[in-house]
Write an enzyme that holds these catalytic residues in place. Structure first.
Site, PDB file in Angstrom:
ATOM      1  N   PRO A  18      34.245  37.920  24.629  1.00  0.00           N
ATOM      2  CG  PRO A  18      35.741  39.530  23.855  1.00  0.00           C
ATOM      3  CD  PRO A  18      34.323  39.336  24.268  1.00  0.00           C
ATOM      4  N   GLY A  19      36.397  35.538  26.149  1.00  0.00           N
ATOM      5  CA  GLY A  19      36.780  34.931  27.422  1.00  0.00           C
ATOM      6  C   GLY A  19      35.680  34.170  28.115  1.00  0.00           C
ATOM      7  CB  THR A  20      32.073  33.712  27.597  1.00  0.00           C
ATOM      8  OG1 THR A  20      32.145  33.846  26.181  1.00  0.00           O
ATOM      9  CG2 THR A  20      31.665  35.021  28.211  1.00  0.00           C
ATOM     10  CG  HIS A  48      36.973  61.985  42.407  1.00  0.00           C
ATOM     11  ND1 HIS A  48      36.669  62.775  41.329  1.00  0.00           N
ATOM     12  CD2 HIS A  48      36.541  60.743  42.073  1.00  0.00           C
ATOM     13  CE1 HIS A  48      36.083  62.066  40.395  1.00  0.00           C
ATOM     14  NE2 HIS A  48      35.987  60.817  40.821  1.00  0.00           N
ATOM     15  CD  GLU A  49      38.045  57.320  43.542  1.00  0.00           C
ATOM     16  OE1 GLU A  49      37.030  56.606  43.701  1.00  0.00           O
ATOM     17  OE2 GLU A  49      38.415  57.710  42.415  1.00  0.00           O
ATOM     18  N   GLY A  64      29.355  34.898  21.925  1.00  0.00           N
ATOM     19  CA  GLY A  64      29.512  35.348  23.304  1.00  0.00           C
ATOM     20  C   GLY A  64      30.694  36.277  23.427  1.00  0.00           C
ATOM     21  CG  HIS A  67      32.850  58.135  43.233  1.00  0.00           C
ATOM     22  ND1 HIS A  67      31.838  58.505  42.392  1.00  0.00           N
ATOM     23  CD2 HIS A  67      34.000  58.420  42.572  1.00  0.00           C
ATOM     24  CE1 HIS A  67      32.363  59.001  41.259  1.00  0.00           C
ATOM     25  NE2 HIS A  67      33.685  58.957  41.351  1.00  0.00           N
TER      26      HIS A  67
HETATM   27  P1  ADP Z   1      36.715  32.583  24.255  1.00  0.00           P
HETATM   28  O1  ADP Z   1      37.084  31.620  23.188  1.00  0.00           O
HETATM   29  O2  ADP Z   1      35.237  32.630  24.524  1.00  0.00           O
HETATM   30  O3  ADP Z   1      37.289  33.944  24.086  1.00  0.00           O
HETATM   31  P2  ADP Z   1      38.273  30.807  25.831  1.00  0.00           P
HETATM   32  O4  ADP Z   1      37.543  29.531  25.642  1.00  0.00           O
HETATM   33  O5  ADP Z   1      39.504  30.977  25.029  1.00  0.00           O
HETATM   34  O6  ADP Z   1      37.327  32.046  25.620  1.00  0.00           O
HETATM   35  O7  ADP Z   1      38.582  30.959  27.381  1.00  0.00           O
HETATM   36  C1  ADP Z   1      39.830  31.368  27.852  1.00  0.00           C
HETATM   37  C2  ADP Z   1      40.167  30.606  29.100  1.00  0.00           C
HETATM   38  O8  ADP Z   1      39.326  30.974  30.184  1.00  0.00           O
HETATM   39  C3  ADP Z   1      39.979  29.117  28.952  1.00  0.00           C
HETATM   40  O9  ADP Z   1      41.125  28.509  28.468  1.00  0.00           O
HETATM   41  C4  ADP Z   1      39.669  28.670  30.367  1.00  0.00           C
HETATM   42  O10 ADP Z   1      40.847  28.397  31.063  1.00  0.00           O
HETATM   43  C5  ADP Z   1      39.008  29.878  30.985  1.00  0.00           C
HETATM   44  N1  ADP Z   1      37.563  29.693  30.990  1.00  0.00           N
HETATM   45  C6  ADP Z   1      36.654  30.418  30.304  1.00  0.00           C
HETATM   46  N2  ADP Z   1      35.399  29.999  30.566  1.00  0.00           N
HETATM   47  C7  ADP Z   1      35.508  28.958  31.409  1.00  0.00           C
HETATM   48  C8  ADP Z   1      34.558  28.081  32.036  1.00  0.00           C
HETATM   49  N3  ADP Z   1      33.243  28.204  31.811  1.00  0.00           N
HETATM   50  N4  ADP Z   1      35.035  27.120  32.845  1.00  0.00           N
HETATM   51  C9  ADP Z   1      36.358  26.986  33.065  1.00  0.00           C
HETATM   52  N5  ADP Z   1      37.292  27.763  32.509  1.00  0.00           N
HETATM   53  C10 ADP Z   1      36.885  28.754  31.690  1.00  0.00           C
HETATM   54 ZN    ZN Z   2      35.176  59.164  39.865  1.00  0.00          ZN
END
Ligand code: ADP
Ligand code: ZN
Ligand code: MG
Length: 617
Positions: free
Chosen positions: A207-209, A427-428, A205, A431
């Protein structure tokens, strides 16, 4: 070791302080006159002495009738009265003077004896101990190179324990992982049935999911130890260390089984071998080989599950994905609106949130945000509320933070030249006005000429609801919105700047996709070029051509036609609504930002060419 050292250093400090007090308190006050025993005898005979006090350390304090204080020392092994009589003091006169003998308390007596003699020994001893320890620690470090640097989260550690309830959304991923949890909770039940347990689970997935979070939750739910290490940590330092770290990591995990080994960012070691991709890194290959060896060595009784996470499944070595290795794959998606709402709720829990905060509306405004973005958003909101000296986080603080998370911090002190500011305003406005005029576009939530990140200004458009399908009409209208900035500049100033270059890039890409990927043009219902199926990761992949040069030409022509048509639409609208365009631009120059409500009022109230939209379509 650590504890002993801490204690002994504490003792040394206390002793040092005691010594200082001791030295200070025994320092003699200089207002006392020193006299000899002969003088004292004389004074007693002359009846000048009022009292005499004998201290235990042999100091004799004398107070005269006129209040003067004096001091002398007595002979060590004789009593004061004996000594004075030897000096020829009159017996009767001596007995008329009250003599007090003061004995020191036990503690201070011992202190006077012990501190000067023992303290230096203690200090020197402490120093030697400290230096030895340093040397030893250096040794240990050298010796533990090959040890895994894995961090273990103990299931008994309640504070660090993550549960599925801490992960919002991700329903499918959770369902898949619950099986793993069941197995880790009671491996025997599955063994008894002869079931083969998966060895590896790969979380894929963006990043950050929440991949890392999910892996921790699996361990937390199952109540088993969780060993985690990041792929990038292997690729440090000396050759050969990575493989031995892997060996050690798995050894520990087996010792604590059932347990989870979590390899985060596995693409750092798991890149396709022998391709030279990312440099033919020997160390990486050895590490990867060792991981495979360990996983293959699992027998049915090894209750260890390897969980790995990556956002680059495209570069992974196929060997990792073979059956018997990471054969379970779980895709972690970006959250939809409901999930965003529950993620926001999780991260609002530990903050002081005002009543007016509407998580639903924040969720609406944040399509495309990952869990990590949303966490970041709530935190930025709290920081902003703090800077504004508020007692709780209000809706406006969170809303104002959306752009910061999306586009980066505002450049407050960028002194823009008036003419440039005017160009950006038009410009903005271009849009935004196109966005408001066409039927199938996302709705405009905010227009601003505050520069953020690399953008001079921005128009924030958000779809009314999360869409997983997009129509041709949507793409065509969005193309016109992309060109709104360019056309407005051309129309108003008779010239264009470098400002719209990113708009043009996105428009071109979208027009090309309409033709080559979605089959939405006259060139027919087919795709052009082979793409790996990585759309879900939002990444472009080098395209493999599966059409002739002649077709390539037609594609180029069609793309150009689509763009030209979109530009035509944009020009017509802006020309016809020039008055509204001016109003929006003026307003922007005046206030820098127009919020949704005000923008809609401008469009509704001042729109002099209603119905035009329908004619154009
Ligand atoms: P990844 O490993 O996919 O890059 P992380 O697990 O490190 O992402 O997520 C980073 C932070 O974002 C987590 O520590 C959490 O606080 C927040 N976060 C991400 N997804 C969720 C979720 N589904 N529910 C709650 N918090 C989330
Ligand atoms: Zn523009
Ligand atoms: Mg992660």
């Amino acid at each position: 070791m650590e504890k002993v050292f801490k204690n002994s250093s504490l003792i040394i400090i206390i002793l040092l302080i005691l010594l200082m007090f001791f030295v200070l308190s025994t320092g003699k006050s200089d207002s006392v006159e020193k006299i000899s025993l002969t003088q004292l005898s004389q004074q007693i005979n002359e009846e000048k002495v009022k009292t005499i006090t004998v201290k235990s350390d042999g100091v004799v304090q004398v107070e005269l009738q006129d209040g003067v204080k004096q001091e002398t020392n007595k002979e060590p092994d004789a009593s004061l009265t004996d000594t004075l009589q030897n000096f020829g003091v009159d017996q009767a006169r001596l007995s008329s003077v009250p003599i007090t003998v003061e004995m020191r308390s036990g503690a201070s007596f011992w202190a006077t004896i012990l501190i000067p003699s023992v303290l230096p020994i203690l200090i020197i001893g402490g120093l030697i101990f400290f230096m030895m320890r340093q040397a030893m620690r250096g040794n240990n470090q050298a010796m533990s190179f090959g040890m895994s640097r894995a961090r273990m989260i103990d299931p008994k550690d309640k504070k660090n324990r993550t549960k599925f309830k801490d992960v919002a959304g991700n329903k499918e991923a959770k369902e898949e992982l619950i099986e793993i949890v069941d197995f880790l909770k009671d491996p025997k039940k599955f063994h008894a049935l002869g079931a083969k347990i998966p060895k590896g689970v790969l979380l894929l997935g963006r990043p950050g999911t929440g991949k890392t979070l999910l892996a921790r939750a699996v361990a937390g739910e199952a109540g088993v130890p969780f060993f985690s290490i990041s792929g990038s940590e292997f690729v440090e330092m000396f050759v050969g260390v990575g493989a031995s770290r892997v060996r050690d990591l798995f050894k520990q995990a087996k010792k604590h089984s059932p347990s989870i080994v979590f390899i985060d960012e596995i693409d750092a070691v798991g890149r396709q071998r022998g391709t030279g991709l990312g440099g033919g890194h020997d160390e990486r290959e050895q590490t990867l080989n060792q991981i495979l060896v360990e996983m293959d060595g699992f027998d049915n009784e090894t209750n260890v599950i390897v969980v790995a996470a990556t956002n680059r499944p495209d570069v992974l070595d196929p060997a990792l994905l073979r059956p018997g290795r990471f054969d379970r794959r779980v895709t972690v998606e970006l959250p939809d609106i409901e999930d965003r709402k529950s993620i926001l709720a999780i991260h609002a829990k530990d903050k002081k949130i005002a009543e007016d905060v509407d998580l639903e509306r924040i969720a609406q405004r944040t399509p495309g945000f990952s869990g990590a973005d949303l966490m970041n958003l709530m935190n930025e909101g709290a920081l902003l509320a703090g800077r504004r000296n508020k007692k709780s986080v209000e809706m406006i603080d969170v809303i104002d933070s959306i752009e910061k998370v999306l586009l980066g911090p505002a450049h407050k002190n960028s002194r823009m030249d008036e003419h440039e500011k005017k160009i950006i305003a038009y410009h903005e406005a271009g849009h935004a006005l196109i966005g408001a005029s066409l039927k199938n576009t996302d709705s405009v939530h905010k227009v601003s000429i505050i520069s953020r990140g690399s953008a001079g200004g921005y128009t924030l458009s958000v779809p009314d609801k999360d869409k997983s399908l997009h129509s041709r009409a949507y793409f065509i209208d969005e193309l016109s919105v992309f060109l709104g900035g360019y056309v407005a500049e051309e129309l108003v100033f008779g010239d264009v700047t470098t400002g719209p270059s990113n708009d043009l890039k996105r428009a071109t890409k979208m027009a090309r996709s309409i033709v080559t990927q979605f089959g939405m043009s006259d060139l027919g219902v087919r795709t052009f070029g082979k793409n790996e199926d990585l759309i879900f990761l939002g990444r472009e992949v080098a395209e493999e051509r599966d059409y002739s040069d002649k077709t390539a030409e037609s594609i180029d022509v069609t793309v150009a036609q689509i763009l030209a048509k979109a530009k035509e639409t944009t020009e017509r609208i802006l020309k016809e609504k020039r008055v509204t365009l001016d109003i929006i631009a003026e307003r922007l120059l005046d206030k820098e930002t127009i919020e949704k409500e005000e923008f809609e009022a401008i469009i509704a109230g001042k729109d002099i060419s209603e119905g035009v939209v329908e004619q154009i379509k």
